[in-house]
Enzyme design. Sequence first.
Site, mmCIF file in Angstrom:
data_model
loop_
_atom_site.group_PDB
_atom_site.id
_atom_site.type_symbol
_atom_site.label_atom_id
_atom_site.label_comp_id
_atom_site.label_asym_id
_atom_site.label_seq_id
_atom_site.Cartn_x
_atom_site.Cartn_y
_atom_site.Cartn_z
ATOM 1 N N GLN A 80 0.856 -1.118 0.154
ATOM 2 C CA GLN A 80 0.057 0.065 0.023
ATOM 3 C C GLN A 80 0.945 1.238 0.013
ATOM 4 O O GLN A 80 1.475 1.297 0.917
ATOM 5 C CB GLN A 80 -1.075 0.151 1.303
ATOM 6 C CG GLN A 80 -1.835 1.162 1.129
ATOM 7 C CD GLN A 80 -2.697 1.213 2.270
ATOM 8 O OE1 GLN A 80 -2.488 1.713 3.319
ATOM 9 N NE2 GLN A 80 -4.099 0.977 2.019
ATOM 10 N N TYR A 123 -5.605 11.183 4.141
ATOM 11 C CA TYR A 123 -4.270 11.393 3.497
ATOM 12 C C TYR A 123 -4.177 12.260 2.199
ATOM 13 O O TYR A 123 -5.191 12.710 1.649
ATOM 14 C CB TYR A 123 -3.663 9.949 3.352
ATOM 15 C CG TYR A 123 -3.566 9.170 4.745
ATOM 16 C CD1 TYR A 123 -3.217 9.875 5.792
ATOM 17 C CD2 TYR A 123 -4.004 7.946 4.968
ATOM 18 C CE1 TYR A 123 -3.006 9.396 7.208
ATOM 19 C CE2 TYR A 123 -4.314 7.483 6.222
ATOM 20 C CZ TYR A 123 -3.626 8.044 7.198
ATOM 21 O OH TYR A 123 -3.391 7.469 8.602
ATOM 22 N N ARG A 127 -7.596 2.685 -2.628
ATOM 23 C CA ARG A 127 -8.457 2.568 -1.502
ATOM 24 C C ARG A 127 -9.353 3.963 -1.315
ATOM 25 O O ARG A 127 -8.519 4.887 -1.448
ATOM 26 C CB ARG A 127 -7.663 2.396 -0.380
ATOM 27 C CG ARG A 127 -8.445 1.917 0.782
ATOM 28 C CD ARG A 127 -7.527 1.499 2.141
ATOM 29 N NE ARG A 127 -8.394 0.408 2.933
ATOM 30 C CZ ARG A 127 -8.445 0.337 4.224
ATOM 31 N NH1 ARG A 127 -7.848 0.977 4.916
ATOM 32 N NH2 ARG A 127 -8.974 -0.532 4.937
ATOM 33 N N GLY A 181 -9.260 -6.620 9.259
ATOM 34 C CA GLY A 181 -8.024 -6.169 10.028
ATOM 35 C C GLY A 181 -7.866 -6.743 11.362
ATOM 36 O O GLY A 181 -7.037 -7.632 11.360
ATOM 37 N N ARG A 182 -8.433 -6.206 12.300
ATOM 38 C CA ARG A 182 -7.976 -6.441 13.596
ATOM 39 C C ARG A 182 -8.562 -8.269 13.862
ATOM 40 O O ARG A 182 -7.475 -8.687 14.619
ATOM 41 C CB ARG A 182 -9.147 -5.812 14.569
ATOM 42 C CG ARG A 182 -9.113 -4.267 14.746
ATOM 43 C CD ARG A 182 -10.049 -3.780 15.494
ATOM 44 N NE ARG A 182 -10.040 -2.354 15.628
ATOM 45 C CZ ARG A 182 -10.838 -1.488 14.757
ATOM 46 N NH1 ARG A 182 -11.491 -2.040 13.839
ATOM 47 N NH2 ARG A 182 -10.557 -0.354 14.799
#
Length: 366
Positions: A99, A185, A232, A321-322
């Site tokens: 990424q 971002y 993304r 993810g987690r």
Amino acid sequence: MTTLFDPIKVGALSLPSRIAMAPMTRSRTDQPGNLPNDMMAAYYAQRASAGLIITEATQISRQGQGYSFTPGIHSDDQVAGWRVVTQAVHEAGGRIVNQLWHVGRMGHGMFHADGLPVAPSAIAPDASVWVVDPKTNRAGMVECPVPRALKTTEIAEVVADYAAAARNAKVAGFDGVEIHAANGYLIDAFLRSSSNKRQDRYGGSAQNHIRFAIEVVEAVAAEIGADRVGLRISPFITQRGMDDPSAPETILEMAKALARIGIAYIHIAEADWDDAPETPRAFRSALREVFSGSIIVAGGYDKERAKVILDAGLADVVAFGRAFIANPDLPHRFAQDLPLSAFDSETLFGGDHQGYTTYGPYAPGA
């Protein structure tokens, strides 16, 4: 019906399942130099049973860094470190994409000679980032300063940095790249009127707001092939000063251009905090209409929610993810309906093997 365990072709990549490992910042690099290391190689290799691994966000340049100990892919030593990671994942039978990340205004001034992150416009994000004080070695969340606006002439230099990072990712052995254009971002900040007040060709109309993103995608695709590129997005994020009601329509315009370029996938980062805005079905359907590539979704999904969205045909791959942090064998646990282990939130950022590579495969009674 489509299941999580069905294979799928995503661009040039053949995935054995629709279970992806979502990108997660863990801040475990070697210092100085933000170097990927053997510990990271072990971490990703443990999770190689994922249909696809998307690495933690990786800065494309020194200017692109905003958090402490996050990896880069702009130096020879960083490329060499990532090569160890990709080799470990491939030897374990996995597929991995890098990424690519420029934090923009979501960063701390300590990473910049003039103390100022860069952004489309000089507007603070109302956000904090995780940094380690180099004098005291203490870590914590620190408020982001007001950034400086990029000059028009500087934007081409940032695009070139993305292209160079993609070239480095190919040398490092990655199977592709995902461009981070979400969560406030740099690219995301260009997309939104709340963070982009420019009067040049990168601000104003929707076409101008997406111009930077498209230039980046085209430059990256020229280096590694469009069918190895993902992007993304986070259309409905409201945190970090990113609330912009027009953003979803702007992003759909961008998706039309991405379809023409022919990238492999779009990855929707859905907000997963309490009281966060949901991603409307109307947006998901509209994205399907304008974008012909694959769609990955992430954001608090469990096995049942993943089944629902796959059955509805609104996603092709679901990223977790987690759940992957404490369950390196997550696909096996899903397939066998085994219980999931909980992760230790105190070891998410920084540190050593503890809470990183110390989670094991499922063991009855453990």
